[in-house]
Design a protein around this motif. Sequence first.
Motif, PDB file in Angstrom:
ATOM      1  N   GLN A   1       0.974  -6.068  -5.327  1.00  0.00           N
ATOM      2  CA  GLN A   1      -0.509  -5.530  -5.706  1.00  0.00           C
ATOM      3  C   GLN A   1      -0.740  -4.162  -5.057  1.00  0.00           C
ATOM      4  N   ASP A   2       0.093  -3.522  -4.089  1.00  0.00           N
ATOM      5  CA  ASP A   2      -0.185  -2.492  -3.455  1.00  0.00           C
ATOM      6  C   ASP A   2      -1.568  -2.407  -2.856  1.00  0.00           C
ATOM      7  N   THR A   3      -1.724  -3.442  -2.076  1.00  0.00           N
ATOM      8  CA  THR A   3      -3.246  -3.586  -1.694  1.00  0.00           C
ATOM      9  C   THR A   3      -3.321  -2.655  -0.539  1.00  0.00           C
ATOM     10  N   PRO A   4      -4.514  -1.768  -0.591  1.00  0.00           N
ATOM     11  CA  PRO A   4      -4.865  -0.790   0.345  1.00  0.00           C
ATOM     12  C   PRO A   4      -5.388  -1.772   1.779  1.00  0.00           C
ATOM     13  N   PHE A   5      -4.732  -1.169   2.814  1.00  0.00           N
ATOM     14  CA  PHE A   5      -5.149  -1.947   4.079  1.00  0.00           C
ATOM     15  C   PHE A   5      -5.858  -0.883   5.019  1.00  0.00           C
ATOM     16  N   ILE A   6      -6.818  -1.491   5.680  1.00  0.00           N
ATOM     17  CA  ILE A   6      -7.361  -0.581   7.034  1.00  0.00           C
ATOM     18  C   ILE A   6      -6.469  -1.221   8.140  1.00  0.00           C
ATOM     19  N   ASP A   7      -5.855  -0.459   8.519  1.00  0.00           N
ATOM     20  CA  ASP A   7      -5.119  -0.587   9.975  1.00  0.00           C
ATOM     21  C   ASP A   7      -6.019  -0.325  11.074  1.00  0.00           C
ATOM     22  N   LEU A   8      -6.400  -1.379  11.848  1.00  0.00           N
ATOM     23  CA  LEU A   8      -7.343  -1.189  12.912  1.00  0.00           C
ATOM     24  C   LEU A   8      -6.587  -0.751  14.262  1.00  0.00           C
ATOM     25  N   ARG A   9      -5.454  -1.004  14.304  1.00  0.00           N
ATOM     26  CA  ARG A   9      -4.592  -0.916  15.596  1.00  0.00           C
ATOM     27  C   ARG A   9      -4.699   0.798  16.131  1.00  0.00           C
ATOM     28  N   ALA A  10      -4.660   0.740  17.298  1.00  0.00           N
ATOM     29  CA  ALA A  10      -4.746   2.161  18.028  1.00  0.00           C
ATOM     30  C   ALA A  10      -3.431   3.124  17.081  1.00  0.00           C
ATOM     31  N   PRO A  11      -3.925   4.234  17.187  1.00  0.00           N
ATOM     32  CA  PRO A  11      -2.800   5.231  16.879  1.00  0.00           C
ATOM     33  C   PRO A  11      -1.454   5.169  17.137  1.00  0.00           C
ATOM     34  N   ALA A  12      -1.303   5.202  18.266  1.00  0.00           N
ATOM     35  CA  ALA A  12       0.075   4.876  18.962  1.00  0.00           C
ATOM     36  C   ALA A  12       0.846   3.510  18.552  1.00  0.00           C
ATOM     37  N   GLU A  13      -0.072   2.467  18.303  1.00  0.00           N
ATOM     38  CA  GLU A  13       0.748   1.448  17.452  1.00  0.00           C
ATOM     39  C   GLU A  13       0.973   1.640  15.901  1.00  0.00           C
ATOM     40  N   PHE A  14       0.182   2.272  15.472  1.00  0.00           N
ATOM     41  CA  PHE A  14       0.353   2.727  13.969  1.00  0.00           C
ATOM     42  C   PHE A  14       1.646   3.379  13.775  1.00  0.00           C
ATOM     43  N   ALA A  15       1.714   4.519  14.791  1.00  0.00           N
ATOM     44  CA  ALA A  15       2.789   5.450  14.614  1.00  0.00           C
ATOM     45  C   ALA A  15       4.108   4.744  14.727  1.00  0.00           C
ATOM     46  N   LYS A  16       4.235   3.754  15.590  1.00  0.00           N
ATOM     47  CA  LYS A  16       5.305   2.874  15.705  1.00  0.00           C
ATOM     48  C   LYS A  16       6.200   2.374  14.151  1.00  0.00           C
ATOM     49  N   GLY A  17       5.191   2.018  13.399  1.00  0.00           N
ATOM     50  CA  GLY A  17       5.432   1.440  11.982  1.00  0.00           C
ATOM     51  C   GLY A  17       4.181   0.952  11.296  1.00  0.00           C
ATOM     52  N   ALA A  18       4.360   1.110   9.959  1.00  0.00           N
ATOM     53  CA  ALA A  18       3.016   0.559   9.363  1.00  0.00           C
ATOM     54  C   ALA A  18       3.557   0.356   7.806  1.00  0.00           C
TER      55      ALA A  18
ATOM     56  N   ALA B   1       8.938  -0.706   3.695  1.00  0.00           N
ATOM     57  CA  ALA B   1       9.140  -0.198   2.389  1.00  0.00           C
ATOM     58  C   ALA B   1      10.094  -0.658   1.574  1.00  0.00           C
ATOM     59  N   LEU B   2      11.448  -0.822   2.393  1.00  0.00           N
ATOM     60  CA  LEU B   2      12.381  -1.307   1.594  1.00  0.00           C
ATOM     61  C   LEU B   2      12.106  -2.979   1.409  1.00  0.00           C
ATOM     62  N   ALA B   3      11.763  -3.822   2.277  1.00  0.00           N
ATOM     63  CA  ALA B   3      11.391  -5.168   1.683  1.00  0.00           C
ATOM     64  C   ALA B   3      10.361  -5.250   0.644  1.00  0.00           C
ATOM     65  N   ILE B   4       9.342  -4.274   0.727  1.00  0.00           N
ATOM     66  CA  ILE B   4       8.194  -4.385  -0.514  1.00  0.00           C
ATOM     67  C   ILE B   4       9.125  -3.796  -1.872  1.00  0.00           C
ATOM     68  N   ALA B   5       9.953  -2.953  -1.905  1.00  0.00           N
ATOM     69  CA  ALA B   5      10.706  -2.584  -3.126  1.00  0.00           C
ATOM     70  C   ALA B   5      11.409  -3.608  -3.429  1.00  0.00           C
ATOM     71  N   LEU B   6      12.123  -4.355  -2.709  1.00  0.00           N
ATOM     72  CA  LEU B   6      12.978  -5.447  -3.201  1.00  0.00           C
ATOM     73  C   LEU B   6      12.017  -6.491  -3.794  1.00  0.00           C
ATOM     74  N   LEU B   7      10.900  -6.913  -3.132  1.00  0.00           N
ATOM     75  CA  LEU B   7      10.050  -8.005  -3.592  1.00  0.00           C
ATOM     76  C   LEU B   7       9.699  -7.532  -4.892  1.00  0.00           C
ATOM     77  N   LYS B   8       9.214  -6.511  -5.354  1.00  0.00           N
ATOM     78  CA  LYS B   8       8.758  -5.916  -6.570  1.00  0.00           C
ATOM     79  C   LYS B   8       9.933  -6.130  -7.542  1.00  0.00           C
ATOM     80  N   LEU B   9      11.060  -5.622  -7.216  1.00  0.00           N
ATOM     81  CA  LEU B   9      12.382  -5.937  -7.909  1.00  0.00           C
ATOM     82  C   LEU B   9      12.490  -7.156  -8.440  1.00  0.00           C
ATOM     83  N   GLU B  10      12.366  -8.175  -7.565  1.00  0.00           N
ATOM     84  CA  GLU B  10      12.473  -9.988  -7.606  1.00  0.00           C
ATOM     85  C   GLU B  10      11.375 -10.255  -8.372  1.00  0.00           C
ATOM     86  N   SER B  11      10.035  -9.734  -8.526  1.00  0.00           N
ATOM     87  CA  SER B  11       9.038 -10.083  -9.180  1.00  0.00           C
ATOM     88  C   SER B  11       9.076  -9.868 -10.590  1.00  0.00           C
TER      89      SER B  11
END
Length: 370
Positions: free
Chosen positions: A15-32, A195-205
């Motif tokens: 559903q492309d849910t919007p997320f508030i990511d509360l992790r510190a900026p350095a954590e977010f920068a590694k992957g989100a 992002a790749l996993a999410i794209a494949l999930l959508k194709l499966e759905s």
Amino acid sequence: MLVDNPALYRQLFLQDTPFIDLRAPAEFAKGAFPTSASLPLMTDDERAKVGTCYKHHGQQAAINLGHRLVSGPIKDARVQVWSGFARANPQGYLYCWRGGLRSQITQQWLQEAGIHYPRVPGGYKALRRFLIDELERLISQRDFVLLAGRTGSGKTQLLNALPGTLDLEGLANHRGSSFGARLAGQPTQIAFENALAIALLKLESTGHRQILLEDESAHIGSLMLPASLRDKMRQAPVLILETPLAERIAAIHREYVQERLAECRRHDREQPFARFSRVLQDSLFRIRKRLGGEAYQRLSACMQAALDYQSRTGDDTLHLNWIRDLLVDYYDPMYDYQLTRRPRNVLRQGSGQSIRQAWKSGCAVPIEIK
């Protein structure tokens, strides 16, 4: 590790849910995740201080320090930002690293502000684990078909016009060649895999078991394709798109010159043409060893002449000269060599219309095109 709620996680991503990511900026920068916004509870410096306190004085002391650091006007400002996001995205969720204390505190502060906002059980770590497992499952259960073709043949445009396709270059924010880097840069490896996993999930759905994707190397820019996907691609049948040389030259001119200059103007308002010139010459420089010294010097001089003429007159047509030579003398021989390296099960070879008809006629069942 068992994820806490895979059914919920699947729906959140579908559903492309919007997320508030509360992790510190350095954590977010590694992957989100593609729909995450970095709205941290603590800055990197604040998190480091709390971590040091926890190490030396224990959990409660660290919690007390966190509340002192994020209090008063600082707390009010952050609650205001979270509240604004929540009101703009009422269907969203919040999470921290493991769905623990940072999520609970933020959720409580939002409730005190009159906003009830759900948090993800297990946090980012559980969502990431879910996507890792789903990525491997989905790759193993999908049938892949590769779309091949010479540089400039329009593979990406054709992919985006067809159902049941996966645009790896779009996910990687890179066009896939030496000239393919985008000024906005690429996502991290973790963000790309998410992002790749999410794209494949959508194709499966949507019922697509068979997926068409571009014939890529192991890397797209700085990013690496998952090993399981590379293995499947090595065995996949191929559709080969054939496009006349004149159309390919025009397409590369539009992509490497016109679109790239427009991109430079968006990113560099002071000296866009100087940046555009550097990008082109740097891209050519990266393949100088494969071109050979003499060919590189000739192409570089031809490119510079085109840039100088464009700078004086605004006319970009001289770029067609080095583009043609680059395609004919470098990219086409490299493509021919790669095609002969191993046997390929070629399902169809032809124009865009031919490939489009082939794919649409068999995208729901295994293709058997003679």
